[in-house]
Write an enzyme that holds these catalytic residues in place. Structure first.
Site, mmCIF file in Angstrom:
data_model
loop_
_atom_site.group_PDB
_atom_site.id
_atom_site.type_symbol
_atom_site.label_atom_id
_atom_site.label_comp_id
_atom_site.label_asym_id
_atom_site.label_seq_id
_atom_site.Cartn_x
_atom_site.Cartn_y
_atom_site.Cartn_z
ATOM 1 N N CYS A 42 17.836 4.815 -0.590
ATOM 2 C CA CYS A 42 16.732 4.028 -0.028
ATOM 3 C C CYS A 42 15.922 4.837 0.970
ATOM 4 O O CYS A 42 14.701 4.891 0.905
ATOM 5 C CB CYS A 42 17.272 2.761 0.626
ATOM 6 S SG CYS A 42 15.968 1.718 1.327
ATOM 7 N N CYS A 47 13.327 3.483 -1.661
ATOM 8 C CA CYS A 47 12.386 2.454 -1.236
ATOM 9 C C CYS A 47 11.519 2.844 -0.048
ATOM 10 O O CYS A 47 10.342 2.488 0.000
ATOM 11 C CB CYS A 47 13.124 1.145 -0.958
ATOM 12 S SG CYS A 47 14.710 1.303 -0.147
ATOM 13 N N LYS A 50 8.966 5.668 -1.148
ATOM 14 C CA LYS A 50 8.123 5.074 -2.197
ATOM 15 C C LYS A 50 7.153 4.063 -1.610
ATOM 16 O O LYS A 50 5.970 4.019 -1.995
ATOM 17 C CB LYS A 50 9.006 4.414 -3.259
ATOM 18 C CG LYS A 50 8.230 3.814 -4.419
ATOM 19 C CD LYS A 50 9.186 3.263 -5.463
ATOM 20 C CE LYS A 50 10.069 2.175 -4.864
ATOM 21 N NZ LYS A 50 11.063 1.654 -5.818
ATOM 22 N N TYR A 178 11.065 -2.224 -12.252
ATOM 23 C CA TYR A 178 10.269 -2.169 -11.031
ATOM 24 C C TYR A 178 9.902 -0.734 -10.656
ATOM 25 O O TYR A 178 8.775 -0.475 -10.185
ATOM 26 C CB TYR A 178 10.981 -2.888 -9.892
ATOM 27 C CG TYR A 178 12.220 -2.211 -9.341
ATOM 28 C CD1 TYR A 178 12.142 -1.355 -8.246
ATOM 29 C CD2 TYR A 178 13.476 -2.441 -9.905
ATOM 30 C CE1 TYR A 178 13.279 -0.739 -7.736
ATOM 31 C CE2 TYR A 178 14.606 -1.819 -9.401
ATOM 32 C CZ TYR A 178 14.498 -0.972 -8.319
ATOM 33 O OH TYR A 178 15.611 -0.365 -7.819
ATOM 34 N N GLU A 182 6.035 0.414 -10.322
ATOM 35 C CA GLU A 182 5.583 0.849 -9.001
ATOM 36 C C GLU A 182 4.961 2.239 -9.064
ATOM 37 O O GLU A 182 3.873 2.475 -8.529
ATOM 38 C CB GLU A 182 6.759 0.813 -8.022
ATOM 39 C CG GLU A 182 7.165 -0.600 -7.650
ATOM 40 C CD GLU A 182 8.448 -0.672 -6.849
ATOM 41 O OE1 GLU A 182 8.718 -1.733 -6.272
ATOM 42 O OE2 GLU A 182 9.194 0.324 -6.802
ATOM 43 N N HIS A 437 -5.033 -21.870 7.627
ATOM 44 C CA HIS A 437 -6.268 -21.616 6.875
ATOM 45 C C HIS A 437 -7.198 -20.708 7.663
ATOM 46 O O HIS A 437 -7.302 -20.851 8.888
ATOM 47 C CB HIS A 437 -6.960 -22.954 6.604
ATOM 48 C CG HIS A 437 -8.225 -22.831 5.815
ATOM 49 N ND1 HIS A 437 -8.224 -22.562 4.461
ATOM 50 C CD2 HIS A 437 -9.528 -22.907 6.206
ATOM 51 C CE1 HIS A 437 -9.485 -22.498 4.047
ATOM 52 N NE2 HIS A 437 -10.275 -22.702 5.083
ATOM 53 N N GLU A 442 -1.269 -20.168 2.294
ATOM 54 C CA GLU A 442 -1.428 -21.625 2.340
ATOM 55 C C GLU A 442 -1.332 -22.259 0.954
ATOM 56 O O GLU A 442 -1.055 -23.462 0.826
ATOM 57 C CB GLU A 442 -2.746 -22.019 2.998
ATOM 58 C CG GLU A 442 -3.991 -21.669 2.203
ATOM 59 C CD GLU A 442 -5.262 -22.086 2.917
ATOM 60 O OE1 GLU A 442 -5.367 -23.258 3.320
ATOM 61 O OE2 GLU A 442 -6.170 -21.229 3.078
#
Length: 448
Positions: A42, A47, A50, A178, A182, A437, A442
């Site tokens: 990682c 991760c 990356k 993934y 990616e 908002h 939302e």
């Protein structure tokens, strides 16, 4: 019997570091062996670096969009791959140092050598030195799978992608999970001609069908090419360095780089586990029980090497649970239900719980709510890319079974929503919550 240590950890990745640190904080005598660098996949080659490339790639679109927001950005902007990767490596070095300092501050002995199991309570270092421990924890992670085809030695994996001297002009990425999606997004934004090939006819197996179809549609609009139902026949390196890839069902393709992103396999080879009665699974995974214990009572394993759920946060949870249970007098087991996940594609995907298809198989009748919209930023920028939010609910109770989203900042938005799904909240609970908002998030409380 006196041992050199109470706990010896093999592998200083996410799971091993967490287990060692927590055990050390409980007053346990701990040593951890790592043959490369502290931090594991990682931090060093996964991760973290990356995600920094993902951030860098987003500037390609942001700089174009900035003109519509009043910024005089030149149409021809230069990108320096080597500057980006040099800065990424600096950050990796910093985190590597921080991990090492954390271990040492918790009285963990860090050993920079490969270690293998040579007995139920013994490990042997690469230097030949043997060390005894009351318990051994294996946390050696996984490694990229490389397909068995002629010329495979000409390809790279995600490990080497960070060390390319330049962005390839043409790159073929094999796989559709993934990692493949990616890196396809990253290299596409950096100007490469990207082709993604996969042996099946879908991407991101396991994610909601509508969400993955939306990513496929957007990726094709961005110029990424796809070759489905394709398997390698071979890779030939031509005189000028070009790689000619032949595959089933499609014409040959010439590229400058082939990257394998065809899954990851447990990194258990050569650990000596057969000598202590541990039989590996067919794919090399170390079988463990709910308390992370192997067939040898003094040896445990956590993380990707067990091939339960190959995610960094899961490995960390498993390492924490091991240390709490064995040394902290706090028996803990990891709950693998409802684990959120993300794909840092362009745009990103985030999901938690059951997909619509999975929910229908399990519950029969479900209610699905959706919001298909263009983010406000995309509207002003003239970008036609649309986000999609889905909520899958139990028909009678309204309990939320899954949330699946694709769109800007999807992983950041989903984290809080994942807490609600894990807690068993209902659609009515979301409806009763006032929206913030204007935001994309939302939409989670406005779906009808």
């Amino acid at each position: 019997m006196a041992f050199d240590y109470d706990l010896f950890v093999i592998g200083a990745g996410s799971g091993g570091v967490r287990a060692a640190r927590v055990a050390g904080a409980y007053g346990t005598r701990v040593a951890i062996a790592e043959e490369y660098r502290v931090g594991g996949t990682c931090v060093i080659r996964g991760c973290v670096p990356k995600k920094l490339l993902v951030y860098g790639a987003h500037f390609a679109e942001d700089l174009r969009d900035a003109r519509e927001f009043g910024w005089d950005v030149p149409k021809d902007v230069a990108f320096d791959w080597q500057r980006l990767t040099a800065n990424v490596f600096k950050e990796v070095d910093r985190i590597n140092g921080a991990y090492t300092n954390t271990l040492e501050s918790n009285n963990v002995t860090v050993i920079g050598e490969r270690a293998t199991v040579s007995g139920p309570n013994e490990v042997t270092l690469a230097s030949g030195r043997t060390i005894t421990a009351e318990r051994i924890l294996i946390a050696v992670g996984a490694r990229p799978h490389v397909p068995d085809c002629p010329g495979a030695e000409h390809g790279i994996t995600s490990n080497e992608a960070f060390h390319l001297p330049a962005v390839p002009r043409r790159i073929l990425i094999a796989g559709a999970g993934y990692i493949a999606n990616e890196f396809a997004g990253i290299f596409n934004e950096f100007g490469a001609e990207v082709t993604l090939m996969n042996r099946s006819d879908m991407i991101l197996r396991g994610y909601d069908e509508q969400i993955r179809d939306r990513l496929l549609q957007i990726s094709m609009m961005k110029g990424i090419q796809f070759r489905f139902n394709a398997s390698f026949r071979g890779i030939e390196k031509l005189a000028d360095g070009t790689l000619r890839v032949s595959m089933s069902g499609h014409p040959d393709i010439d590229v400058d780089c082939v990257m394998f992103a065809t899954g990851r396999v447990p990194n258990s080879a050569g650990l000596g586990l057969d000598a202590v009665g541990i039989t590996l699974a067919e794919n090399g995974a170390i079988p463990v029980d709910e308390d992370n214990r192997t067939a040898c009572p003094s040896i445990y394993a956590v993380g990707d090497v067990t091939d339960r759920v190959q995610l960094t946060p899961v490995a960390i949870r498993e390492g924490q649970a091991f240390a709490d249970s064995v040394y902290g007098n706090k028996p803990t087991r990891v709950d693998y239900d409802c684990i959120p996940s993300a794909v840092f594609s362009h745009p990103p995907i985030a999901a938690v719980g059951l997909t619509e298809g999975q929910a229908k198989l399990k519950y029969g009748t479900v209610k699905v709510y959706a919001s298909d919209f263009r983010a406000m930023k995309n509207v002003l920028a003239g970008r036609n890319e649309r986000a999609l939010y889905k909520m899958v609910c139990e028909a009678e109770s309204g309990r939320i079974l899954g949330i699946h989203i694709i769109g800007p900042d999807a992983p950041e938005i989903l984290q809080a929503a994942a807490v609600a799904v894990k807690a068993g909240l209902t659609k009515a609970d979301f409806d009763a919550t006032v929206a913030i908002h204007p935001t994309m998030a939302e939409e989670l409380v406005l779906m009808r």
